[in-house]
Scaffold this motif. Structure first.
Motif, PDB file in Angstrom:
ATOM      1  N   ALA A 163     -47.555  18.702  29.904  1.00 57.36           N
ATOM      2  CA  ALA A 163     -47.661  17.650  31.053  1.00 57.36           C
ATOM      3  C   ALA A 163     -48.574  17.847  31.856  1.00 57.36           C
ATOM      4  O   ALA A 163     -49.062  17.162  32.275  1.00 57.36           O
ATOM      5  CB  ALA A 163     -46.204  18.071  31.714  1.00 57.36           C
ATOM      6  N   VAL A 164     -49.403  19.139  31.877  1.00 58.67           N
ATOM      7  CA  VAL A 164     -50.419  19.498  32.892  1.00 58.67           C
ATOM      8  C   VAL A 164     -51.830  18.788  32.212  1.00 58.67           C
ATOM      9  O   VAL A 164     -52.694  18.109  32.882  1.00 58.67           O
ATOM     10  CB  VAL A 164     -50.542  20.889  32.949  1.00 58.67           C
ATOM     11  CG1 VAL A 164     -51.965  21.245  33.638  1.00 58.67           C
ATOM     12  CG2 VAL A 164     -49.444  21.657  33.900  1.00 58.67           C
ATOM     13  N   GLN A 165     -51.616  18.986  31.046  1.00 61.00           N
ATOM     14  CA  GLN A 165     -53.020  18.590  30.169  1.00 61.00           C
ATOM     15  C   GLN A 165     -52.859  16.892  30.190  1.00 61.00           C
ATOM     16  O   GLN A 165     -53.930  16.370  30.470  1.00 61.00           O
ATOM     17  CB  GLN A 165     -52.777  19.000  28.663  1.00 61.00           C
ATOM     18  CG  GLN A 165     -53.281  20.498  28.459  1.00 61.00           C
ATOM     19  CD  GLN A 165     -53.248  20.917  26.933  1.00 61.00           C
ATOM     20  OE1 GLN A 165     -52.791  20.056  26.149  1.00 61.00           O
ATOM     21  NE2 GLN A 165     -53.652  22.055  26.760  1.00 61.00           N
ATOM     22  N   ARG A 166     -51.599  16.305  30.177  1.00 65.91           N
ATOM     23  CA  ARG A 166     -51.632  14.930  30.006  1.00 65.91           C
ATOM     24  C   ARG A 166     -51.760  14.405  31.432  1.00 65.91           C
ATOM     25  O   ARG A 166     -52.524  13.345  31.551  1.00 65.91           O
ATOM     26  CB  ARG A 166     -49.926  14.602  29.708  1.00 65.91           C
ATOM     27  CG  ARG A 166     -49.968  13.103  29.573  1.00 65.91           C
ATOM     28  CD  ARG A 166     -48.371  12.600  29.118  1.00 65.91           C
ATOM     29  NE  ARG A 166     -48.582  11.208  28.972  1.00 65.91           N
ATOM     30  CZ  ARG A 166     -48.977  10.491  27.823  1.00 65.91           C
ATOM     31  NH1 ARG A 166     -49.391  11.090  26.946  1.00 65.91           N
ATOM     32  NH2 ARG A 166     -48.851   9.049  27.644  1.00 65.91           N
ATOM     33  N   ARG A 167     -51.471  15.033  32.563  1.00 68.31           N
ATOM     34  CA  ARG A 167     -51.855  14.469  33.994  1.00 68.31           C
ATOM     35  C   ARG A 167     -53.513  14.408  33.976  1.00 68.31           C
ATOM     36  O   ARG A 167     -53.927  13.623  34.778  1.00 68.31           O
ATOM     37  CB  ARG A 167     -51.119  15.331  35.128  1.00 68.31           C
ATOM     38  CG  ARG A 167     -49.943  14.853  35.208  1.00 68.31           C
ATOM     39  CD  ARG A 167     -49.011  15.297  36.261  1.00 68.31           C
ATOM     40  NE  ARG A 167     -49.287  16.649  36.411  1.00 68.31           N
ATOM     41  CZ  ARG A 167     -48.085  17.728  35.924  1.00 68.31           C
ATOM     42  NH1 ARG A 167     -47.104  17.186  35.570  1.00 68.31           N
ATOM     43  NH2 ARG A 167     -48.168  19.118  36.179  1.00 68.31           N
ATOM     44  N   ALA A 168     -53.931  15.607  33.588  1.00 69.77           N
ATOM     45  CA  ALA A 168     -55.583  15.842  33.715  1.00 69.77           C
ATOM     46  C   ALA A 168     -56.205  14.686  32.934  1.00 69.77           C
ATOM     47  O   ALA A 168     -57.220  14.086  33.205  1.00 69.77           O
ATOM     48  CB  ALA A 168     -56.057  17.160  33.283  1.00 69.77           C
ATOM     49  N   ALA A 169     -55.671  14.354  31.693  1.00 74.89           N
ATOM     50  CA  ALA A 169     -56.260  13.370  30.601  1.00 74.89           C
ATOM     51  C   ALA A 169     -56.131  12.066  31.487  1.00 74.89           C
ATOM     52  O   ALA A 169     -57.026  11.244  31.247  1.00 74.89           O
ATOM     53  CB  ALA A 169     -55.574  13.546  29.511  1.00 74.89           C
ATOM     54  N   GLN A 170     -54.994  11.719  31.970  1.00 77.86           N
ATOM     55  CA  GLN A 170     -54.525  10.597  32.672  1.00 77.86           C
ATOM     56  C   GLN A 170     -55.679  10.244  33.736  1.00 77.86           C
ATOM     57  O   GLN A 170     -56.271   9.195  34.127  1.00 77.86           O
ATOM     58  CB  GLN A 170     -53.394  10.382  33.406  1.00 77.86           C
ATOM     59  CG  GLN A 170     -52.208  10.198  32.001  1.00 77.86           C
ATOM     60  CD  GLN A 170     -52.189   8.811  31.423  1.00 77.86           C
ATOM     61  OE1 GLN A 170     -53.043   8.004  31.498  1.00 77.86           O
ATOM     62  NE2 GLN A 170     -51.261   8.655  30.666  1.00 77.86           N
ATOM     63  N   ALA A 171     -56.030  11.247  34.554  1.00 77.42           N
ATOM     64  CA  ALA A 171     -57.047  11.346  35.742  1.00 77.42           C
ATOM     65  C   ALA A 171     -58.358  10.981  35.137  1.00 77.42           C
ATOM     66  O   ALA A 171     -59.042  10.048  35.710  1.00 77.42           O
ATOM     67  CB  ALA A 171     -56.909  12.612  36.499  1.00 77.42           C
ATOM     68  N   SER A 172     -58.843  11.381  33.912  1.00 74.30           N
ATOM     69  CA  SER A 172     -60.031  11.097  33.264  1.00 74.30           C
ATOM     70  C   SER A 172     -59.985   9.733  33.002  1.00 74.30           C
ATOM     71  O   SER A 172     -61.189   9.101  33.008  1.00 74.30           O
ATOM     72  CB  SER A 172     -60.488  12.090  32.351  1.00 74.30           C
ATOM     73  OG  SER A 172     -60.736  13.545  32.686  1.00 74.30           O
ATOM     74  N   LEU A 173     -59.111   9.323  32.201  1.00 69.75           N
ATOM     75  CA  LEU A 173     -58.719   8.032  31.940  1.00 69.75           C
ATOM     76  C   LEU A 173     -58.883   7.067  32.714  1.00 69.75           C
ATOM     77  O   LEU A 173     -59.796   6.000  32.922  1.00 69.75           O
ATOM     78  CB  LEU A 173     -57.714   7.692  30.911  1.00 69.75           C
ATOM     79  CG  LEU A 173     -57.398   6.436  30.496  1.00 69.75           C
ATOM     80  CD1 LEU A 173     -58.613   5.916  29.477  1.00 69.75           C
ATOM     81  CD2 LEU A 173     -55.936   6.405  29.769  1.00 69.75           C
ATOM     82  N   SER A 174     -58.287   7.275  34.150  1.00 66.70           N
ATOM     83  CA  SER A 174     -58.230   6.308  35.141  1.00 66.70           C
ATOM     84  C   SER A 174     -59.801   6.232  35.461  1.00 66.70           C
ATOM     85  O   SER A 174     -60.406   4.949  36.022  1.00 66.70           O
ATOM     86  CB  SER A 174     -57.477   6.707  36.184  1.00 66.70           C
ATOM     87  OG  SER A 174     -57.600   5.981  37.372  1.00 66.70           O
ATOM     88  N   GLU A 175     -60.220   7.414  35.650  1.00 64.57           N
ATOM     89  CA  GLU A 175     -61.851   7.411  36.112  1.00 64.57           C
ATOM     90  C   GLU A 175     -62.660   6.560  35.071  1.00 64.57           C
ATOM     91  O   GLU A 175     -63.901   5.844  35.493  1.00 64.57           O
ATOM     92  CB  GLU A 175     -62.410   8.956  36.316  1.00 64.57           C
ATOM     93  CG  GLU A 175     -63.693   8.911  36.940  1.00 64.57           C
ATOM     94  CD  GLU A 175     -64.309  10.289  37.506  1.00 64.57           C
ATOM     95  OE1 GLU A 175     -65.520  10.492  37.381  1.00 64.57           O
ATOM     96  OE2 GLU A 175     -63.228  11.003  37.363  1.00 64.57           O
TER      97      GLU A 175
END
Length: 418
Positions: A163-175
């Motif tokens: 879950a932690v990795q997924r949230r971080a990856a979603q933040a990068s994708l949003s950027e």
């Protein structure tokens, strides 16, 4: 509904200007009163133009009406096929097709290639933002980087193991989607821009990161506002809801969160200025300035450009959107463009200054200022509807010297391609 009841096509038959104006106004669901207010005329004036009681207005007024009605091609309004000038949708960038393909591709299932590490993607994003701010041909630069970034950021989300990795990856994708919106703005594919904006918001919400959510909201609010007066309420809703989410965190927040909060404060003021709400516009500008003054002197937000240096440029924008030529010029004289480190943002500021000079009846200064904008970042002025409007109008100036300068600049930015 019978064919006789259907609204006529404003360019299928040789309608006069007033008839075209009425059809296009009604298609946007805009009253005569609203249109009149946005072009600083009376509702009775609009009615008389539409009824043919007044002659077709001059080019300056035609361009103002086209801006308000978001008419992308003057031929739709004038009926003159010799004026196919796209005002608010710039020419398609050569890299648009590749970026669109990366956005539209929908890979599913397992992937044989491992996703790049989050650290690697964030480093590439940082380089992309730095390149955008420093390159005069910033669309070309980020357009070359985006296809790979979009693909890899999507892959990173799909291959996240926790879950932690997924949230971080979603933040990068949003950027990555945020960066994409800067490339897609004013491109001839509005649906693609909205698709990217919506995906950016969803990825930001999945990330649960306040700064990421703020950036996605900032860009979505702009997309709503730039869609026309009937979307101003939607822009306010996005911006104000995000401010209510962020403001309780400010006492303990990092600089980036405080900066995006200030940027959102300004956006509310910007929309208020578009509505002609002077007090509200300057009140939110003041709130944004207070946040900027509390940031470190050398701080510069990599996405929004929010900083102490940008507040003078923001003041020019507020004054211009309020159609105050005198105040625009006063603010333009105070705002120092050289303090803005981003080339495209510096060029945008020059364009806002030019709008102010033009409002104040100083077309020669406006053209000179637009020339400075071109020197800072040619691609910014090439895709900016306001700059194109001023240059186009001055190509028909009575003064030969001004007309020549305007024609030379129009040729440089591609308005007079044969």
């Amino acid at each position: 509904m019978s064919s006789e009841d259907a609204a006529p096509d404003p360019y299928a038959t040789p309608l006069v200007f007033g008839q075209r104006l009425q059809i296009l106004r009604e298609r946007r669901g805009m009253s005569r009163q609203v249109l009149a207010g946005l072009v600083a005329m009376s509702a009775s004036w609009v009615k008389r133009v539409e009824n043919g009681q007044l002659q077709t207005p001059g080019l300056d007024m035609i361009l103002q009406i086209a801006e308000v009605l978001r008419v992308s091609n003057l031929a739709e309004l004038t009926g003159r096929k010799s004026m196919p000038i796209a005002l608010f949708t710039g020419p398609g960038h050569p890299r648009l097709a590749a970026v669109a393909d990366a956005v539209n591709r929908f890979p599913v299932g397992s992937q044989s290639a491992p996703a790049p590490s989050p650290t690697h993607i964030r480093a590439r994003l940082a380089r992309a933002w730095a390149a955008r701010h420093s390159a005069p041909n910033h669309r070309e630069v980020i357009g070359s980087l985006l296809p790979g970034l979009i693909t890899d950021a999507q892959l990173s989300v799909r291959q996240a193991n926790s879950a932690v990795q997924r949230r971080a990856a979603q933040a990068s994708l949003s950027e990555v989607y945020s960066l994409s919106q800067f490339f897609l703005a004013y491109q001839p594919d509005a649906s693609l821009l909205w698709r990217v904006a919506e995906r950016g918001i969803v990825a930001a919400q999945e990330s649960e990161d306040p700064h990421t959510i703020g950036v996605a909201a900032w860009l979505t609010g702009q997309a709503h506002r730039d869609s026309g007066p009937h979307h101003y309420d939607a822009a306010d809703e996005v911006n104000l809801a995000t401010l209510r989410f962020l403001e309780p965190m400010l006492n303990e927040a990092a600089d980036d969160v405080r900066a995006i909060t200030g940027a959102l404060q300004f956006e509310v003021g910007y929309t208020a200025a578009r509505r002609g709400e002077t007090g509200t516009a300057w009140r939110y500008w003041d709130s944004a300035r207070e946040i900027a003054e509390a940031l470190p002197a050398d701080y510069y937000h990599p996405v929004t450009s929010f900083s102490r240096a940008i507040m003078g440029a923001h003041a020019v924008t507020i004054a211009v959107e309020l159609h105050s030529g005198t105040e625009s010029v006063r603010q333009a004289a105070q705002a120092e463009a050289a303090a803005i480190p981003s080339r495209p943002r510096r060029a945008r500021h020059r364009i806002e200054q030019a709008r102010g000079y033009h409002l104040d009846g100083q077309p020669d200064v406006a053209l000179a200022t637009l020339a400075h904008a071109y020197e800072a970042a040619p691609e910014t002025i090439q895709y900016n509807g306001y700059a194109r409007r001023i240059v186009l109008e001055e190509t028909e100036a009575k003064a030969p010297a001004r007309r020549r300068r305007a024609c030379e600049l129009a040729a440089r930015i591609g308005l007079l391609r044969t």
